[in-house]
Design a protein around this motif. Sequence first.
Motif, PDB file in Angstrom:
ATOM      1  N   VAL A  34       9.596  11.578  12.696  1.00  0.00           N
ATOM      2  CA  VAL A  34       9.162  10.455  13.042  1.00  0.00           C
ATOM      3  C   VAL A  34       7.465  11.146  12.212  1.00  0.00           C
ATOM      4  O   VAL A  34       6.972  10.658  11.479  1.00  0.00           O
ATOM      5  CB  VAL A  34       8.957   9.554  14.472  1.00  0.00           C
ATOM      6  N   LEU A  35       7.041  11.797  13.323  1.00  0.00           N
ATOM      7  CA  LEU A  35       5.164  11.787  12.932  1.00  0.00           C
ATOM      8  C   LEU A  35       5.674  12.443  11.427  1.00  0.00           C
ATOM      9  O   LEU A  35       4.455  12.453  10.503  1.00  0.00           O
ATOM     10  CB  LEU A  35       4.841  13.477  13.602  1.00  0.00           C
ATOM     11  N   ARG A  36       6.662  13.880  10.722  1.00  0.00           N
ATOM     12  CA  ARG A  36       6.364  14.458   9.425  1.00  0.00           C
ATOM     13  C   ARG A  36       6.889  12.919   8.618  1.00  0.00           C
ATOM     14  O   ARG A  36       6.600  12.943   7.297  1.00  0.00           O
ATOM     15  CB  ARG A  36       7.671  14.895   9.497  1.00  0.00           C
ATOM     16  N   GLU A  37       7.765  11.664   9.027  1.00  0.00           N
ATOM     17  CA  GLU A  37       7.669  10.577   7.828  1.00  0.00           C
ATOM     18  C   GLU A  37       6.838   9.941   7.828  1.00  0.00           C
ATOM     19  O   GLU A  37       6.002   9.476   7.019  1.00  0.00           O
ATOM     20  CB  GLU A  37       9.410  10.531   8.900  1.00  0.00           C
ATOM     21  N   LEU A  38       5.865   9.856   9.000  1.00  0.00           N
ATOM     22  CA  LEU A  38       4.876   9.298   9.354  1.00  0.00           C
ATOM     23  C   LEU A  38       3.032  10.170   8.216  1.00  0.00           C
ATOM     24  O   LEU A  38       2.730   9.202   7.218  1.00  0.00           O
ATOM     25  CB  LEU A  38       4.253   8.730  10.007  1.00  0.00           C
ATOM     26  N   GLN A  39       3.855  11.167   8.146  1.00  0.00           N
ATOM     27  CA  GLN A  39       3.128  11.519   7.038  1.00  0.00           C
ATOM     28  C   GLN A  39       3.156  11.554   5.645  1.00  0.00           C
ATOM     29  O   GLN A  39       1.977  11.894   5.197  1.00  0.00           O
ATOM     30  CB  GLN A  39       2.374  13.472   7.246  1.00  0.00           C
ATOM     31  N   LYS A  40       4.474  11.380   5.106  1.00  0.00           N
ATOM     32  CA  LYS A  40       4.963  11.102   3.957  1.00  0.00           C
ATOM     33  C   LYS A  40       3.932   9.978   3.912  1.00  0.00           C
ATOM     34  O   LYS A  40       3.981   9.889   2.301  1.00  0.00           O
ATOM     35  CB  LYS A  40       6.115  11.674   4.200  1.00  0.00           C
ATOM     36  N   LEU A  41       4.213   8.684   4.186  1.00  0.00           N
ATOM     37  CA  LEU A  41       4.022   7.711   3.898  1.00  0.00           C
ATOM     38  C   LEU A  41       2.448   7.455   4.122  1.00  0.00           C
ATOM     39  O   LEU A  41       2.241   6.995   2.649  1.00  0.00           O
ATOM     40  CB  LEU A  41       4.112   6.596   5.305  1.00  0.00           C
ATOM     41  N   THR A  42       1.703   8.591   4.150  1.00  0.00           N
ATOM     42  CA  THR A  42       0.450   8.510   4.559  1.00  0.00           C
ATOM     43  C   THR A  42      -0.337   9.172   2.985  1.00  0.00           C
ATOM     44  O   THR A  42      -0.656   8.640   2.467  1.00  0.00           O
ATOM     45  CB  THR A  42      -0.395   9.666   5.182  1.00  0.00           C
ATOM     46  N   TYR A  43       0.842   9.594   2.722  1.00  0.00           N
ATOM     47  CA  TYR A  43       0.907  10.122   1.397  1.00  0.00           C
ATOM     48  C   TYR A  43       1.377   9.395   0.294  1.00  0.00           C
ATOM     49  O   TYR A  43       0.457   9.323  -0.357  1.00  0.00           O
ATOM     50  CB  TYR A  43       1.650  11.726   1.141  1.00  0.00           C
ATOM     51  N   PHE A  44       2.028   8.888   0.245  1.00  0.00           N
ATOM     52  CA  PHE A  44       2.907   7.921  -0.801  1.00  0.00           C
ATOM     53  C   PHE A  44       2.115   6.967  -0.733  1.00  0.00           C
ATOM     54  O   PHE A  44       1.668   5.955  -1.550  1.00  0.00           O
ATOM     55  CB  PHE A  44       3.871   7.073  -0.134  1.00  0.00           C
ATOM     56  N   LEU A  45       1.436   6.033  -0.045  1.00  0.00           N
ATOM     57  CA  LEU A  45       1.390   4.801  -0.021  1.00  0.00           C
ATOM     58  C   LEU A  45       0.077   4.755  -0.533  1.00  0.00           C
ATOM     59  O   LEU A  45      -0.010   3.537  -1.173  1.00  0.00           O
ATOM     60  CB  LEU A  45       0.665   4.147   1.876  1.00  0.00           C
ATOM     61  N   PRO A  46      -0.974   4.872  -0.229  1.00  0.00           N
ATOM     62  CA  PRO A  46      -2.103   4.957  -0.695  1.00  0.00           C
ATOM     63  C   PRO A  46      -1.375   5.157  -2.664  1.00  0.00           C
ATOM     64  O   PRO A  46      -2.293   4.284  -3.503  1.00  0.00           O
ATOM     65  CB  PRO A  46      -2.653   6.368  -1.156  1.00  0.00           C
ATOM     66  N   ARG A  47      -1.031   6.116  -3.195  1.00  0.00           N
ATOM     67  CA  ARG A  47      -0.140   6.080  -4.218  1.00  0.00           C
ATOM     68  C   ARG A  47       0.239   4.906  -5.068  1.00  0.00           C
ATOM     69  O   ARG A  47       0.411   4.474  -6.440  1.00  0.00           O
ATOM     70  CB  ARG A  47      -0.129   7.268  -5.198  1.00  0.00           C
ATOM     71  N   VAL A  48       1.256   4.353  -4.606  1.00  0.00           N
ATOM     72  CA  VAL A  48       1.886   3.269  -4.499  1.00  0.00           C
ATOM     73  C   VAL A  48       0.875   2.071  -4.661  1.00  0.00           C
ATOM     74  O   VAL A  48       0.807   1.234  -5.831  1.00  0.00           O
ATOM     75  CB  VAL A  48       2.728   2.785  -3.193  1.00  0.00           C
ATOM     76  N   ILE A  49      -0.025   2.138  -3.981  1.00  0.00           N
ATOM     77  CA  ILE A  49      -1.225   0.881  -3.794  1.00  0.00           C
ATOM     78  C   ILE A  49      -1.786   1.602  -5.107  1.00  0.00           C
ATOM     79  O   ILE A  49      -2.262   0.221  -5.646  1.00  0.00           O
ATOM     80  CB  ILE A  49      -2.278   1.210  -2.750  1.00  0.00           C
ATOM     81  N   LEU A  50      -2.185   2.046  -5.240  1.00  0.00           N
ATOM     82  CA  LEU A  50      -3.110   3.180  -6.867  1.00  0.00           C
ATOM     83  C   LEU A  50      -2.255   2.564  -8.230  1.00  0.00           C
ATOM     84  O   LEU A  50      -2.613   1.351  -9.051  1.00  0.00           O
ATOM     85  CB  LEU A  50      -3.233   3.986  -6.870  1.00  0.00           C
TER      86      LEU A  50
END
Length: 257
Positions: free
Chosen positions: A133-149
């Motif tokens: 779960v922590l690793r998936e959240l880590q991926k989320l913090t990687y993906f989310l800023p790029r999706v917003i951009l």
Amino acid sequence: MILHPFKAVSAFFQALPLLFSPSLRLFVLAPLLANFALMAVLYTFALSFFTDMTDSMMSWLPAWLGFLDWLFYVLFGLMSFFLIFYSFSIGVNILAAPFMGVLAERVEEKLTGEVVQETVSLAVILSLVGHSVLRELQKLTYFLPRVILLFIVSFIPIVNIAAPVLWLLFSAWMFSVQYLDYSFDNNKINFRNMRLSLRQKPILCWSFGFIVMALLMIPLVNLFVMPLAVVAASRLWVGTFKLESAVKGNSNFGVRE
């Protein structure tokens, strides 16, 4: 590098017999059920939400750009699709992550004959779930800023013409990071070093991601994409990334983040 697209295609063909092998069926079932749940939600609720979101975006379009209605409808439609797909995928990936991690582990053991996890106990299982779960959240913090951009870029005049292409490239890269990461994580390679390894083979990773995207477009086949992608990614790990890490003296190996 020229052969990397063929290597990605080969990994999927080689994954098929492994996917349905008796020793892996149990570990395929959980991500498969999660995929069924995702498709059911998408087809039941997302279609109307997709239409409403696209219509809402179209209402922001100035009247003087009315002659480009069709172009913006396609653009906003693609954006709506990606945003909805990412939203549902994040939830399903978090739920299925522990099972997909175990599936990647079993595939690697089957291909190499080496035991990745020697002991299995309740404490180990709970630790695996928490770490996944922590690793998936880590991926989320990687993906989310790029999706917003990308979302912001999609509204910038002239620049937004390239937005659909950028979304496609980013989506393919996202699928590579998502599915290749399970094998890296099982071998205790932290998230940063995993990304560095993938950057060294962009064509291979994009090819893998585009194959996943193409399979997701095929009805019924898309239900099996999640476990199939995990098995194919495990084959790429064993046949490419793991061997190269060993040749380089395990320079990419590190403590899990």
